[in-house]
Scaffold this motif. Structure first.
Motif, short mmCIF file in Angstrom:
data_model
loop_
_atom_site.label_atom_id
_atom_site.label_comp_id
_atom_site.label_asym_id
_atom_site.label_seq_id
_atom_site.Cartn_x
_atom_site.Cartn_y
_atom_site.Cartn_z
N ILE A 14 -13.00 -0.19 -88.04
CA ILE A 14 -13.89 -1.33 -87.79
C ILE A 14 -15.16 -0.94 -87.01
O ILE A 14 -16.25 -1.42 -87.30
CB ILE A 14 -13.14 -2.47 -87.06
N VAL A 17 -18.31 0.45 -88.69
CA VAL A 17 -19.19 -0.54 -89.30
C VAL A 17 -19.86 -1.40 -88.24
O VAL A 17 -21.08 -1.52 -88.19
CB VAL A 17 -18.39 -1.44 -90.27
N THR A 18 -19.05 -2.02 -87.36
CA THR A 18 -19.63 -3.00 -86.44
C THR A 18 -20.51 -2.36 -85.37
O THR A 18 -21.45 -3.00 -84.90
CB THR A 18 -18.52 -3.84 -85.77
N ALA A 21 -23.86 -1.69 -87.19
CA ALA A 21 -24.37 -2.99 -87.64
C ALA A 21 -24.96 -3.77 -86.47
O ALA A 21 -26.01 -4.39 -86.58
CB ALA A 21 -23.25 -3.81 -88.30
N GLN A 22 -24.28 -3.71 -85.32
CA GLN A 22 -24.79 -4.42 -84.15
C GLN A 22 -26.08 -3.77 -83.63
O GLN A 22 -26.97 -4.46 -83.15
CB GLN A 22 -23.72 -4.48 -83.06
N SER A 25 -28.72 -5.02 -85.88
CA SER A 25 -28.87 -6.45 -85.67
C SER A 25 -29.57 -6.74 -84.34
O SER A 25 -30.43 -7.64 -84.25
CB SER A 25 -27.47 -7.05 -85.72
N TYR A 40 -22.65 -6.02 -96.44
CA TYR A 40 -21.35 -5.38 -96.33
C TYR A 40 -20.72 -5.38 -97.71
O TYR A 40 -20.46 -6.45 -98.27
CB TYR A 40 -20.49 -6.13 -95.31
N THR A 55 -9.77 -8.93 -90.79
CA THR A 55 -10.19 -9.00 -92.18
C THR A 55 -11.62 -9.50 -92.25
O THR A 55 -11.96 -10.50 -91.64
CB THR A 55 -9.27 -9.96 -92.96
N VAL A 56 -12.46 -8.77 -93.00
CA VAL A 56 -13.87 -9.16 -93.08
C VAL A 56 -14.27 -9.40 -94.54
O VAL A 56 -13.65 -8.86 -95.45
CB VAL A 56 -14.80 -8.08 -92.46
N GLU A 57 -15.31 -10.21 -94.71
CA GLU A 57 -15.78 -10.54 -96.05
C GLU A 57 -16.80 -9.51 -96.56
O GLU A 57 -17.65 -9.07 -95.79
CB GLU A 57 -16.46 -11.92 -96.03
N ILE B 14 -19.93 -9.27 -82.20
CA ILE B 14 -18.86 -8.57 -82.91
C ILE B 14 -18.19 -7.48 -82.08
O ILE B 14 -16.97 -7.30 -82.13
CB ILE B 14 -19.39 -7.99 -84.26
N CYS B 52 -24.09 -10.39 -86.03
CA CYS B 52 -24.60 -9.32 -86.90
C CYS B 52 -24.44 -9.68 -88.38
O CYS B 52 -24.72 -8.87 -89.25
CB CYS B 52 -23.91 -7.99 -86.61
N THR B 55 -18.71 -11.72 -91.52
CA THR B 55 -17.80 -12.86 -91.44
C THR B 55 -16.36 -12.36 -91.36
O THR B 55 -15.96 -11.53 -92.17
CB THR B 55 -17.97 -13.75 -92.68
N VAL B 56 -15.61 -12.86 -90.39
CA VAL B 56 -14.22 -12.40 -90.21
C VAL B 56 -13.27 -13.58 -90.29
O VAL B 56 -13.63 -14.72 -90.03
CB VAL B 56 -14.03 -11.65 -88.87
#
Lengths: 315, 315
Positions: A14, A17-18, A21-22, A25, A40, A55-57, B14, B52, B55-56
């Motif tokens: 995780i 990515v985050t 991404a942050q 952002s 994503y 779980t992420v979209e 996040i 960011c 979506t979770v």
């Protein structure tokens, strides 16, 4: 706007990515007008599960050529992803048109499978550096670097090193001031002191039980402050020095001298982490001739001093 | 198994969630049997969007009393969440039965709204420390700490400080060895050197344009190396020293002496970040009597030396 795509898969890490991404952002928030349009993606789209259970979209992965930067995450699922022919084929075919191809942590295995790392200096998580090197002899794996840029490819070290790398990319795009401000807001260092080696655990795996050097390696690790000159070691396994050096190096991947040095450094590291012994005592216990030799050797391995190391990992 | 709940809401930060979640999850991987059962909750359940853009998925928040630890994330959405009466009421009523109540970053505003921080030493993101203090005079806000434990409540500083805090919680639950190993694997420091202040930007907001001290503050900030003794400053605004000290302190929240010191430290910080000038020159330009005075004052503010600061934020 620069379109950035993170490539995810089931069992991705995780923070690979985050973290970045942050960083992107936060740069958007600090800039007068946002610069990054972040997506994503996964091969099929929909829900992707990270190793931490979140779980992420994701959007389905199509038309990779439309992106400015492609960021490949790592994690346990990266082994399966490196064998996903559809994914690999899309990466390989689109890579030449993409300004920046980036891997975080074990995402390097995916870029390697796509043939993009051949003959390049690259890095990955310290615990996977040997595996990456063995999987592809055409790579030049550097296990100490936090990130390495080579042409349009940038690889980064383990997990949180993705944030160090993202700061570097932002600096390139919009300058130092914003990158520094992002770092402040996220409470991370703009330049992380020292390389990845300071985090790495002792990965010296003495050969299998039936190997002639198995007992010897264990003895060196258990008693690094004994006399481990090559003449004595060769005698112990009843070989000529020349034969000993050749066979030991082939079995362990290190020359006898380097092996002993690593065992000594590791002993000193543990003492710095777990005890409050002074440097004189630690040098003596770990087999260094003097605190000064320990200090010099330590700095060469870790790019930081024993004192700094204790501050960060001790207590 | 210890049940851990992360409390999310729309526009959460996040890394407040994924940083600590990965720390707990890595501990599970390293232990012989997993210890942590991690859940992600929001008042209504379903999709939650981070700032960011990711979506979770979350479970609906019910029966908080069943959890061992409750971790409240921060982020832009924390202001709205602190006004969500349903959420606040659940937190307030269940808190006494929960072993550990934790806030990350601006999640402290939610714990404060739930009345759990009154008369406690607490921390939050450096950029929000003043706001948190002003919102509730019963708090004792400490803007330098990375995290503070008070009884069953632990608050942490901005964003990535949630990982430092999570390592501390793991050390408490399963010991130092696992905590240290988790840190290595995530490529983060087991003990981050220095406090949160080293990250904070200069937050000195001179009063509004019509304030009598507006021009004076600007002059001090623009020329920190001029003579800013109280006698001279009072003269400049035509007040007695006593009146000047009282009114200046009320207007800026700092005594004149502290204000000048902060302006000087900030000037030195910028020089360390942006130039390669030596400490003699920097001390002179920023109004310190000698490099030694600069070094001492800097260390008092940042808990690190100017040299270390340059290493982390310079270049």
């Amino acid at each position: 706007m620069k379109k950035i795509a993170f490539i995810l898969f089931d069992n991705f890490q995780i923070l690979d990515v985050t973290g970045p991404a942050q960083v992107f952002s936060s740069a958007n928030e600090l800039l007068e007008a946002p610069v990054y349009d972040i997506h994503y993606l996964s091969t099929k789209g929909g829900a992707c599960r990270a190793t931490c259970g979140l779980t992420v979209e994701t959007e389905p992965l199509t038309d990779l050529g439309a992106y400015d930067s492609l960021i490949i995450s790592g994690g346990e699922g990266s082994r399966a992803a490196a064998k996903d022919q559809n994914l690999i084929q899309q990466i390989t075919s689109q890579a030449p048109g993409i300004r920046r191809m980036v891997s975080i942590c074990t995402g390097a295995f995916i870029l390697s499978a796509a043939g993009l790392l051949d003959n390049k200096r690259v890095t990955t998580h310290w615990a996977y550096a040997d595996r990456l090197q063995n999987s592809n002899p055409r790579l030049l794996v550097e296990p100490d670097a936090l990130y390495i840029r080579q042409g349009n490819i940038t690889t980064s070290a383990g997990v949180t090193a993705g944030m160090d790398l993202a700061l570097f990319l932002i600096e390139e795009d919009v300058g130092k001031d914003i990158a520094r401000e992002v770092a402040r807001h996220m409470v991370i260092f703009y330049r992380r002191p020292g390389g990845q080696s300071q985090f790495s655990a002792f990965q010296m795996t003495p050969s299998a039980e039936d190997d002639p050097f198995h007992d010897l390696c264990r003895e060196i690790i258990a008693h690094p402050n004994r006399d481990h000159r090559i003449s004595r070691l060769a005698e112990e396994v009843a070989m000529t020095e020349r034969t000993f050096i050749r066979r030991f190096s082939r079995a362990t991947g290190l020359s006898p001298g380097k092996f002993v040095e690593k065992a000594r450094i590791d002993c000193a590291r543990r003492a710095l982490e777990e005890t409050s012994l002074n440097l004189d005592q630690i040098a003596h216990d770990s087999g260094f001739h003097s605190p000064e030799v320990l200090r010099r050797t330590f700095h060469r391995h870790m790019a930081i001093s024993p004192k700094e190391y204790r501050q960060r990992f001790g207590g």
